[in-house]
Structures are given as structure tokens and as C-alpha cells.
Design an enzyme around this catalytic site. Structure first.
Site, PDB file in Angstrom:
ATOM      1  N   TYR A   1     -32.457  62.778  21.828  1.00 38.42           N
ATOM      2  CA  TYR A   1     -31.747  61.644  21.230  1.00 38.42           C
ATOM      3  C   TYR A   1     -30.864  60.966  22.273  1.00 38.42           C
ATOM      4  O   TYR A   1     -30.911  59.741  22.442  1.00 38.42           O
ATOM      5  CB  TYR A   1     -30.902  62.121  20.053  1.00 38.42           C
ATOM      6  CG  TYR A   1     -30.089  61.023  19.401  1.00 38.42           C
ATOM      7  CD1 TYR A   1     -30.661  60.184  18.451  1.00 38.42           C
ATOM      8  CD2 TYR A   1     -28.748  60.820  19.725  1.00 38.42           C
ATOM      9  CE1 TYR A   1     -29.924  59.166  17.852  1.00 38.42           C
ATOM     10  CE2 TYR A   1     -28.014  59.818  19.133  1.00 38.42           C
ATOM     11  CZ  TYR A   1     -28.599  58.992  18.198  1.00 38.42           C
ATOM     12  OH  TYR A   1     -27.870  57.983  17.617  1.00 38.42           O
TER      13      TYR A   1
ATOM     14  N   SER B   1     -26.305  54.232  21.075  1.00 37.46           N
ATOM     15  CA  SER B   1     -25.402  55.284  20.612  1.00 37.46           C
ATOM     16  C   SER B   1     -24.430  55.694  21.701  1.00 37.46           C
ATOM     17  O   SER B   1     -24.745  55.654  22.891  1.00 37.46           O
ATOM     18  CB  SER B   1     -26.208  56.512  20.183  1.00 37.46           C
ATOM     19  OG  SER B   1     -25.363  57.612  19.904  1.00 37.46           O
TER      20      SER B   1
END
Length: 242
Positions: A147, A134
């Protein structure tokens, strides 16, 4: 989900036999496999936070297909847990869940797959591993720090694995998307934050799942061995790193 489905479809259109993994969504995985082009695809269930389950998953895939050439680590979760809005128990639980799925799972499954790939006994490239990471690994995720940390860890893990496995014919790549127009992020991309999100990229849009899938297919094809260890940014120039 959206990215995983797109990857499965893209690979199936290129005559791959696709093993679709699920944890709890067996029905959705089964429906997906039934609509993939070609034949010979199958569904496999496993908890990727369990080392024994990861080893068993790889064994089942090899038994079903006879071999394993490509692993795509796409499973991931995003939970908000702002540091100053969480009690200690909530904070710890969010970190455990996120790291289990986003980092430990890929590490366990990659290890199991790599052992098989290296042992295939063929010349040249013996297998490929692709991690879906990501943009959050680089820009930070203030409301979901676990995350961001998990994806940064996955990038670092991919590069470490690339160096360890290249001499044995296994290539490792990472793709770091920004916003991708999936059902999971639809409330943001098509909701109150739409204008803000679209302004992040000079393209004026977010990525489509098929764009991620085509990059996976490119990395899965022969002729790009020197890309092993790479991290490909797929964020429409919304975040540029040096």
C-alpha cells in the site's frame, strides 16, 4: 466508499455532471447517483486493472456526457501483509492486488483520459487529473508495504504526468490524506486505536471525507494552474515532511 461518495456529492453541488465508477458495487453506485443533487449523472462499471476496460470506460463517459474535463483517481485497497508473517504466495498475491488497483488502474485510466483531454482541441486548460494518494507514501506502512509503495508510486506518477501533460493543457494534482473518518477505517478510528490515532494530530481529530472532497473541488476549479504537479498533504499535521 466514503471519500468517493463525498467527492461525487461535492462536485454535483457545483453543477458538475458526475460519472460514478464501480467495479463490483453497482448497487451502491446506483444508489449514490440517485441521491446526488442536480441531474445528468450516470454509473459506469469497469475493472481498472484492464487496459481495454479503462479505454472503454473513458469512451463510454465521453459518449454519455459529450466530453471529459476531470478525472479523480480515488479507487484503492489496503491489505495487511506483514513481511515476516506471510508465506511467498500470500506476499506476492497481496502485492499484485494492491498494485493493480492502487497504481496500475490510475495509470491506465489517466492515460486514456489524457488522450481524450489533449485531443479536445480547445485553448488553455483542456483537462484536470486528481490522484488520491496517502500519507502512507511518506511515513511507511510496515504492515502493508505494498500500500505504501503503491501510493508513493502514484505520487511519483502524478508528478511525471504533470510535467508531460502541462505543455498540452492538462493539469495533474495529488492529495495525500492521513486518517479519514470513513466506514472502512471506522474499526480503527472509533475502536481500540482511537486514542492513539487522535494523538497523531494536533487537531485532535481525523479528517472528514468532505474535507478531501472540497480540496478536489478547489483543484477542479480554474485559477490554480501553477499547482500542477503538487502533492497536497491533508493529514492534520500528523505527519510533516520536508
Amino acid at each position: 466508499g466514503g471519500i468517493g461518495e463525498a467527492i461525487a456529492r461535492e462536485l454535483a453541488t457545483r453543477a458538475a455532471h458526475v460519472a460514478v465508477h464501480y467495479h463490483r458495487g453497482r448497487e451502491a453506485a446506483t444508489e449514490l447517483v440517485a441521491t446526488l443533487p442536480g441531474n445528468g449523472h450516470a454509473v459506469f462499471g469497469a475493472d481498472l486493472a484492464d487496459a481495454a476496460a479503462c479505454n472503454r470506460l473513458v469512451s463510454e463517459v465521453v459518449e454519455r456526457f459529450g466530453d471529459l474535463h476531470l478525472l479523480v483517481n480515488n479507487a484503492g485497497i489496503f491489505e495487511t501483509h506483514p513481511p515476516l508473517a506471510c508465506d511467498p504466495e500470500t506476499w506476492a498475491a497481496a502485492w499484485r492486488r494492491t498494485l493493480d488497483v492502487n497504481l496500475l488502474g490510475p495509470a491506465l485510466l489517466s492515460h486514456a483520459a489524457a488522450l481524450h483531454m489533449v485531443g479536445r482541441g480547445v485553448e488553455g486548460v483542456r483537462g484536470r487529473i486528481v490522484h488520491i494518494t496517502s500519507r502512507g507514501a511518506f511515513r511507511g506502512e510496515p504492515d502493508a508495504p505494498a500500500y505504501g509503495a503503491s501510493k508513493a508510486g502514484l505520487n511519483a506518477f502524478g508528478q511525471s504526468l504533470a510535467k508531460a501533460l502541462a505543455p498540452h493543457g492538462v493539469l495533474v494534482f495529488s492529495i495525500a490524506p492521513g486518517w479519514v473518518d470513513t466506514e472502512r477505517v471506522a474499526p480503527f478510528v472509533h475502536g481500540s486505536k482511537q486514542e492513539e490515532i487522535l494523538r497523531e494530530s494536533p487537531l485532535g481529530r481525523v479528517a472528514e471525507p468532505a474535507e478531501v472532497a472540497r480540496v478536489v473541488a478547489f483543484l477542479a476549479s480554474p485559477g490554480h494552474d501553477s499547482l500542477t504537479g503538487c502533492i497536497i498533504d491533508l493529514n492534520g499535521a500528523s505527519y510533516l515532511r520536508t
